[in-house]
Design a protein around this motif. Structure first.
Motif: not given
Length: 118
Positions: A14-32
């Motif tokens: 939840q911390t990563i989803f709330k405060h992290g940065h999301s990046t995506a392509n067609r296959q994956f979403v990355i929260y960093s």
């Protein structure tokens, strides 16, 4: 993958989803989410039931863990970051090598992949 490199607790997700940065392509979403006080990266995986049965979801997670272990062995991931990988629908039909190249692509977009020349 080592236990120290896993994200398991819901609070961490939840911390990563709330405060992290999301990046995506067609296959994956990355929260960093950068964390200055840790010596290694941590990874959390999320594969929805919409992608298929338990066998397929476990296969996807095994492939993703193996790719991350390869990246870790070659020191290709920044060590001061938490990462959550969410698999999208096209990942269900991908081979291991396709997953590896797609994950490498999205990690580069998220700026957590560091290319090391030998």
């Amino acid at each position: 993958m080592k236990k120290a490199n896993r994200i398991k607790r819901n609070e961490d997700f939840q911390t990563i989803f709330k405060h992290g940065h999301s990046t995506a392509n067609r296959q994956f979403v990355i929260y960093s989410y950068p964390k200055k006080d840790q010596a290694h990266f941590r990874v959390g995986l999320s594969v929805s039931k919409k992608l298929g049965d338990a066998h397929l979801r476990n296969y996807i997670k095994r492939c993703l863990r193996h790719v991350m272990m390869e990246f870790d062995a070659n020191q290709l991931i920044k060590h001061d970051v938490d990462i959550v990988i969410i698999a999208r629908n096209p990942a269900a039909t991908m081979t291991y090598h396709e997953m590896k190249s797609s994950l490498e692509h999205v990690l580069k977009l998220a700026k957590v992949y560091q290319h090391r020349s030998k």
